[in-house]
Design a protein around this motif. Structure first.
Motif, PDB file in Angstrom:
ATOM      1  N   VAL A 364     -29.644  34.383  69.232  1.00  0.00           N
ATOM      2  CA  VAL A 364     -28.907  33.771  68.121  1.00  0.00           C
ATOM      3  C   VAL A 364     -28.923  32.256  68.240  1.00  0.00           C
ATOM      4  N   ALA A 365     -28.661  31.746  69.447  1.00  0.00           N
ATOM      5  CA  ALA A 365     -28.576  30.291  69.637  1.00  0.00           C
ATOM      6  C   ALA A 365     -29.889  29.597  69.332  1.00  0.00           C
ATOM      7  N   ASP A 366     -31.006  30.241  69.599  1.00  0.00           N
ATOM      8  CA  ASP A 366     -32.320  29.642  69.344  1.00  0.00           C
ATOM      9  C   ASP A 366     -32.735  29.720  67.876  1.00  0.00           C
ATOM     10  N   GLY A 367     -31.920  30.322  67.040  1.00  0.00           N
ATOM     11  CA  GLY A 367     -32.252  30.430  65.621  1.00  0.00           C
ATOM     12  C   GLY A 367     -33.142  31.609  65.281  1.00  0.00           C
ATOM     13  N   ASN A 368     -33.437  32.463  66.265  1.00  0.00           N
ATOM     14  CA  ASN A 368     -34.336  33.597  65.999  1.00  0.00           C
ATOM     15  C   ASN A 368     -33.722  34.617  65.057  1.00  0.00           C
ATOM     16  N   LEU A 369     -32.406  34.814  65.138  1.00  0.00           N
ATOM     17  CA  LEU A 369     -31.781  35.820  64.280  1.00  0.00           C
ATOM     18  C   LEU A 369     -31.864  35.427  62.818  1.00  0.00           C
ATOM     19  N   LEU A 370     -31.583  34.162  62.506  1.00  0.00           N
ATOM     20  CA  LEU A 370     -31.666  33.723  61.110  1.00  0.00           C
ATOM     21  C   LEU A 370     -33.101  33.822  60.587  1.00  0.00           C
ATOM     22  N   LYS A 371     -34.077  33.464  61.414  1.00  0.00           N
ATOM     23  CA  LYS A 371     -35.486  33.594  60.999  1.00  0.00           C
ATOM     24  C   LYS A 371     -35.820  35.055  60.731  1.00  0.00           C
ATOM     25  N   HIS A 372     -35.344  35.927  61.610  1.00  0.00           N
ATOM     26  CA  HIS A 372     -35.619  37.349  61.456  1.00  0.00           C
ATOM     27  C   HIS A 372     -34.973  37.893  60.178  1.00  0.00           C
ATOM     28  N   ILE A 373     -33.750  37.486  59.896  1.00  0.00           N
ATOM     29  CA  ILE A 373     -33.059  37.965  58.694  1.00  0.00           C
ATOM     30  C   ILE A 373     -33.788  37.495  57.441  1.00  0.00           C
ATOM     31  N   ARG A 374     -34.231  36.232  57.420  1.00  0.00           N
ATOM     32  CA  ARG A 374     -34.962  35.735  56.248  1.00  0.00           C
ATOM     33  C   ARG A 374     -36.253  36.518  56.036  1.00  0.00           C
ATOM     34  N   ARG A 375     -36.955  36.801  57.124  1.00  0.00           N
ATOM     35  CA  ARG A 375     -38.200  37.564  57.013  1.00  0.00           C
ATOM     36  C   ARG A 375     -37.928  38.969  56.496  1.00  0.00           C
ATOM     37  N   CYS A 376     -36.923  39.628  57.049  1.00  0.00           N
ATOM     38  CA  CYS A 376     -36.590  40.984  56.620  1.00  0.00           C
ATOM     39  C   CYS A 376     -36.101  40.989  55.177  1.00  0.00           C
ATOM     40  N   HIS A 377     -35.355  39.940  54.788  1.00  0.00           N
ATOM     41  CA  HIS A 377     -34.855  39.874  53.425  1.00  0.00           C
ATOM     42  C   HIS A 377     -36.008  39.909  52.425  1.00  0.00           C
ATOM     43  N   ASP A 378     -37.059  39.155  52.695  1.00  0.00           N
ATOM     44  CA  ASP A 378     -38.206  39.151  51.787  1.00  0.00           C
ATOM     45  C   ASP A 378     -38.857  40.528  51.721  1.00  0.00           C
ATOM     46  N   VAL A 379     -38.976  41.176  52.865  1.00  0.00           N
ATOM     47  CA  VAL A 379     -39.589  42.507  52.912  1.00  0.00           C
ATOM     48  C   VAL A 379     -38.735  43.515  52.161  1.00  0.00           C
ATOM     49  N   PHE A 380     -37.422  43.521  52.444  1.00  0.00           N
ATOM     50  CA  PHE A 380     -36.531  44.487  51.793  1.00  0.00           C
ATOM     51  C   PHE A 380     -36.439  44.223  50.295  1.00  0.00           C
ATOM     52  N   SER A 381     -36.478  42.957  49.906  1.00  0.00           N
ATOM     53  CA  SER A 381     -36.412  42.626  48.485  1.00  0.00           C
ATOM     54  C   SER A 381     -37.610  43.191  47.739  1.00  0.00           C
ATOM     55  N   GLU A 382     -38.804  43.076  48.336  1.00  0.00           N
ATOM     56  CA  GLU A 382     -39.991  43.645  47.703  1.00  0.00           C
ATOM     57  C   GLU A 382     -39.876  45.160  47.566  1.00  0.00           C
ATOM     58  N   ARG A 383     -39.411  45.816  48.611  1.00  0.00           N
ATOM     59  CA  ARG A 383     -39.258  47.275  48.553  1.00  0.00           C
ATOM     60  C   ARG A 383     -38.222  47.671  47.507  1.00  0.00           C
ATOM     61  N   ARG A 384     -37.118  46.941  47.467  1.00  0.00           N
ATOM     62  CA  ARG A 384     -36.054  47.235  46.503  1.00  0.00           C
ATOM     63  C   ARG A 384     -36.573  47.092  45.079  1.00  0.00           C
ATOM     64  N   ASN A 385     -37.310  46.025  44.813  1.00  0.00           N
ATOM     65  CA  ASN A 385     -37.837  45.809  43.461  1.00  0.00           C
ATOM     66  C   ASN A 385     -38.806  46.915  43.065  1.00  0.00           C
ATOM     67  N   ARG A 386     -39.640  47.332  44.006  1.00  0.00           N
ATOM     68  CA  ARG A 386     -40.597  48.394  43.697  1.00  0.00           C
ATOM     69  C   ARG A 386     -39.880  49.711  43.428  1.00  0.00           C
TER      70      ARG A 386
END
Length: 478
Positions: A364-386
């Motif tokens: 979390v402190a290194d910013g990896n969690l926020l990067k991971h959430i942003r990446r997953c958000h894009d993936v989940f958003s595409e799946r949700r739209n489809r």
């Protein structure tokens, strides 16, 4: 003397000899006081090492089935210990309680790997390929190094200060929750957080109000603590506050992304809920399990932020944002519960594994969690739209999605009568996993629906899977 022993294969030789000699003694084929061959002789007869026979003899001695007399040899014990027979369930003093646990359903349990199908629409699971392996590996090594400096001592029950500081900063940014590290208790998932809150608040027979439909594992956990769980209906604005019963000691709710239907609780309803809780002297459990994945600009203040009276116990998890296998969550305790919650955590399991805590703190402190959430958000958003495109397109004669602004599952209603159990069975035959909404109801309605998760299925697999579902629906429509 020669013993009739049969050795099969090359594995577990000592255990094979021990088992066969034990059975011969217990059955009376080897009588009390009868001498056994020396270990060297028996080893030669069986074609095994003397050490193997010695290990079997040693275990029989520990079982008090044989005795060794110095200078005389090894003999079957003259007085054998009584054989132990496990109690049958009906003989247990607590058999009534045991039967309740044995007969308990386990809704939303994820299938074992061998039982999974190709296209899984199960809620609460995410694609394995999304997990940040390289970053987590580095953080795990950091966790091992830090843990080595403190090895030999138990850690503080509330969790490592470094992790509580990292979590307080993270949820302040991503969820709009303002809390101090000393307000946090690190738990083994959100389920344990709820369990701890229930332990310090609930007595057998006390009333707990819970959304209907709602998270079934929360309802079952509260009932297992002895609570009388009263289902409270939800509408388009969330839990119907005027239906919360008098005498309720705890109110469980999922205001940001109602589980399982998906609607957020309106601002007016949030204030009304806090007023009702104050009137009752009840604690509100705000389960914010996946609000980091939002798909609209619409935002609601968490109940915890609106609370001015110390009524809200806020629980969160990293199961949805990172991985359910890590079993890491947290609770933000109101002042009246803080010490009790820490003591309950201490008695329950002392503390959450520290290596995981160090690793997550660094992640979390290194910013990896926020990067991971942003990446997953894009993936989940595409799946949700489809998924929404198909549900509003060729599947619309049968299925209607309910609006959901967050997370990676949605509820789907049937527009016309469909034999839902048959639908799920036929779908599984063609490698599609569908799951019913009725598991989330205390009193399942007649018009059932589906709980459709899109975290575990790849975007390119959604259309082929739904093509198969459409074919089954056409078939069932006749």
């Amino acid at each position: 003397m020669e013993l009739h022993l049969v050795i099969e294969g090359t594995r577990g030789l000592a255990e094979q000899i021990h088992r066969q000699l034990r059975d011969a003694i217990r059955s009376g084929r080897l009588a009390a006081g009868q001498q056994l061959p020396p270990s060297r002789l028996l080893a030669e007869q069986l074609g095994v090492s003397r050490k193997t026979v010695a290990q079997a003899y040693s275990k029989l001695t520990f079982d008090r089935l044989i005795v060794t007399q110095v200078g005389a040899g090894t003999f079957v014990a003259s007085r054998l210990p009584p054989q132990s027979h496990p109690l049958a369930q009906e003989d247990l003093a607590g058999s009534a309680v045991t039967r309740l646990w044995q007969g308990m359903e386990t809704p939303l349990r994820h299938p074992l790997p061998e039982a999974r199908v190709r296209y899984e629409f199960i809620a609460g699971a995410s694609s394995r390929r999304l997990f940040p392996e390289a970053e987590w590996r580095q953080c795990s090594l950091h966790g091992l190094r830090r843990s080595a400096l403190h090895r030999g001592y138990y850690a503080e029950p509330e969790g490592l200060l470094e992790l509580r500081e990292a979590v307080s900063r993270h949820i302040g940014f991503s969820r709009g929750v303002n809390c101090r590290p000393e307000d946090l208790v690190i738990t083994s998932g959100a389920q344990q957080a709820l369990d701890l809150i229930a332990r310090v608040l609930i007595e057998p027979g006390c009333i707990v109000a819970m959304e209907e439909p709602g998270y079934p594992l929360a309802r079952m956990l509260l009932e297992a603590q002895g609570a009388q769980v009263v289902p409270v209906p939800v509408d388009a604005e969330g839990i119907c506050v005027d239906r919360i019963p008098d005498g309720a000691r705890l109110i469980y709710t999922t205001p940001t992304h109602q589980f399982p239907l998906g609607m957020p609780m309106s601002a007016a309803r949030r204030h009304a809920l806090l007023d009702r809780a104050h009137e009752l002297g009840a604690i509100v459990v705000e389960d914010d399990y996946d609000s980091e994945f939002r798909y609209t600009t619409q935002a609601f203040e968490p109940l915890l932020t609106l609370d001015r009276r110390g009524l809200v116990a806020y629980i969160g998890t990293f199961s949805k944002s990172l991985s359910p296998e890590l079993r890491l969550g947290y609770a933000i305790a109101p002042p009246a519960l803080r010490t009790a919650l820490v003591n309950a955590k201490h008695l329950c399991d002392w503390h959450t594994p520290t290596v995981l805590q160090w690793a997550l703190a660094r992640f979390v402190a290194d910013g990896n969690l926020l990067k991971h959430i942003r990446r997953c958000h894009d993936v989940f958003s595409e799946r949700r739209n489809r998924l929404l495109a198909r549900l509003s397109g060729d599947l619309s004669p049968w299925l209607e999605p309910l609006p959901a602004i967050a997370g990676y599952h949605m509820a789907v209603r049937f527009r016309r009568p469909v034999p839902v159990l048959q639908l799920c069975q036929l779908a599984r035959r063609v490698e599609v996993g569908l799951y019913l909404l009725n598991a989330c109801y205390r009193h399942p309605p007649q018009d059932d629906g589906l709980l459709v998760g899109f975290g575990a299925i790849e975007a390119e697999d959604i259309d082929p899977a739904l093509d198969r579902v459409r074919g089954i629906l056409e078939q069932l429509s006749g």
